[in-house]
Design a protein around this motif. Structure first.
Motif, PDB file in Angstrom:
ATOM      1  N   ALA A  44     -31.367 -81.108  41.647  1.00 59.27           N
ATOM      2  CA  ALA A  44     -32.195 -82.219  41.167  1.00 59.27           C
ATOM      3  C   ALA A  44     -32.088 -83.431  42.098  1.00 59.27           C
ATOM      4  N   ILE A  45     -30.876 -83.718  42.587  1.00 58.51           N
ATOM      5  CA  ILE A  45     -30.691 -84.840  43.510  1.00 58.51           C
ATOM      6  C   ILE A  45     -31.440 -84.587  44.810  1.00 58.51           C
ATOM      7  N   LEU A  46     -31.377 -83.362  45.319  1.00 62.74           N
ATOM      8  CA  LEU A  46     -32.093 -83.044  46.552  1.00 62.74           C
ATOM      9  C   LEU A  46     -33.600 -83.220  46.371  1.00 62.74           C
ATOM     10  N   VAL A  97     -30.884 -79.511  55.229  1.00 59.62           N
ATOM     11  CA  VAL A  97     -29.771 -78.863  55.951  1.00 59.62           C
ATOM     12  C   VAL A  97     -28.430 -79.366  55.447  1.00 59.62           C
ATOM     13  N   ARG A  98     -28.338 -80.661  55.160  1.00 61.56           N
ATOM     14  CA  ARG A  98     -27.071 -81.218  54.688  1.00 61.56           C
ATOM     15  C   ARG A  98     -26.759 -80.817  53.242  1.00 61.56           C
ATOM     16  N   ALA A 139     -19.847 -74.550  56.721  1.00 61.77           N
ATOM     17  CA  ALA A 139     -21.211 -75.020  57.003  1.00 61.77           C
ATOM     18  C   ALA A 139     -21.373 -76.475  56.577  1.00 61.77           C
ATOM     19  N   TYR A 140     -20.782 -76.828  55.428  1.00 59.50           N
ATOM     20  CA  TYR A 140     -20.814 -78.219  54.959  1.00 59.50           C
ATOM     21  C   TYR A 140     -20.126 -79.139  55.970  1.00 59.50           C
ATOM     22  N   ALA A 141     -19.030 -78.677  56.546  1.00 62.04           N
ATOM     23  CA  ALA A 141     -18.278 -79.483  57.504  1.00 62.04           C
ATOM     24  C   ALA A 141     -19.027 -79.659  58.818  1.00 62.04           C
ATOM     25  N   VAL A 142     -19.734 -78.628  59.243  1.00 55.58           N
ATOM     26  CA  VAL A 142     -20.394 -78.646  60.552  1.00 55.58           C
ATOM     27  C   VAL A 142     -21.781 -79.296  60.490  1.00 55.58           C
ATOM     28  N   PHE A 145     -22.564 -82.838  62.147  1.00 54.72           N
ATOM     29  CA  PHE A 145     -22.577 -82.826  63.611  1.00 54.72           C
ATOM     30  C   PHE A 145     -23.827 -82.122  64.133  1.00 54.72           C
ATOM     31  N   ALA A 146     -24.203 -81.007  63.503  1.00 52.29           N
ATOM     32  CA  ALA A 146     -25.406 -80.276  63.925  1.00 52.29           C
ATOM     33  C   ALA A 146     -26.643 -81.147  63.756  1.00 52.29           C
ATOM     34  N   CYS A 147     -26.731 -81.868  62.631  1.00 54.90           N
ATOM     35  CA  CYS A 147     -27.881 -82.748  62.409  1.00 54.90           C
ATOM     36  C   CYS A 147     -27.869 -83.914  63.393  1.00 54.90           C
ATOM     37  N   HIS A 148     -26.683 -84.424  63.713  1.00 53.59           N
ATOM     38  CA  HIS A 148     -26.572 -85.498  64.712  1.00 53.59           C
ATOM     39  C   HIS A 148     -27.108 -85.033  66.058  1.00 53.59           C
TER      40      HIS A 148
END
Length: 198
Positions: A44-46, A97-98, A139-142, A145-148
């Motif tokens: 719902a937040i997304l 993605v996040r 995946a949550y941790a990476v 950085f991937a989005c950056h």
């Protein structure tokens, strides 16, 4: 004529549930409901965030070099609605993605505790869920950085505050949980091999 009575095999006779097993089952059922709720809230937040990023034109949703803000932001922030549509679409993709690892993490935790609630503790499905939880934590941790990297390469980056110690902790925890799932899988295979020889 004589009647032959066959005794059932020992493993087919259900042992009575102990108090500890009942506590695990009931606690796991409560946790399965908790993670179902967290999963629903996360989705719902997304959806709300995507709708706000695409359609909200006011000043109360802002983005700056350090963070996103709901309400007043610092002077170096801009209203999200003032960004061009392409820029907002790129940030919607980043939001998906996040958020996906968080949503899938809750999905996998829900699945694990539903197995526990059903009385399955060391089944192969439990090991699979453990491995999935570990992978989604990584995946949550990476993902920041991937989005950056993606935003920096495309020139759409505004919020540059992506490096967090929590990401390192989540990655290490994810690796540990993944290894626990592998250990459970190997242990189950050893147990099945041992039972095959009996």
């Amino acid at each position: 004529m004589s009647v032959i009575k066959l005794k059932p095999r020992a493993e087919t006779v259900a042992a009575p549930e102990t108090a500890a097993q009942r506590r695990v089952r009931l606690g796991s059922r409560a946790l399965a409901w908790l993670f179902t709720g967290l999963l629903s809230v996360s989705v719902a937040i997304l959806i709300a965030a995507l709708a706000a990023m695409l359609f909200y034109k006011g000043e109360l949703l802002r983005i700056g070099p350090d963070n996103c803000y709901i309400g007043e932001g610092p002077p170096n922030s801009v209203a999200f609605g003032s960004l061009p549509l392409v820029h907002r679409l790129v940030y919607c993709l980043v939001g998906i993605v996040r958020a996906t690892p968080i949503i899938m993490l809750f999905w996998s935790l829900r699945g694990l505790f539903r197995l526990y609630a059903g009385g399955k503790v060391f089944a192969p499905a439990n090991a699979v869920q453990f491995r999935r939880i570990g992978l989604w934590l990584c995946a949550y941790a990476v993902s920041p950085f991937a989005c950056h990297l993606f935003l920096a390469a495309t020139g759409y980056e505004i919020d540059r505050n992506w490096a967090h110690m929590a990401s390192v902790q989540a990655f290490v925890l994810g690796l540990l949980v993944f290894v626990i799932g592998e250990v459970m899988r190997v242990g189950r295979e050893i147990e099945e091999d041992r039972e095959a020889f009996v």
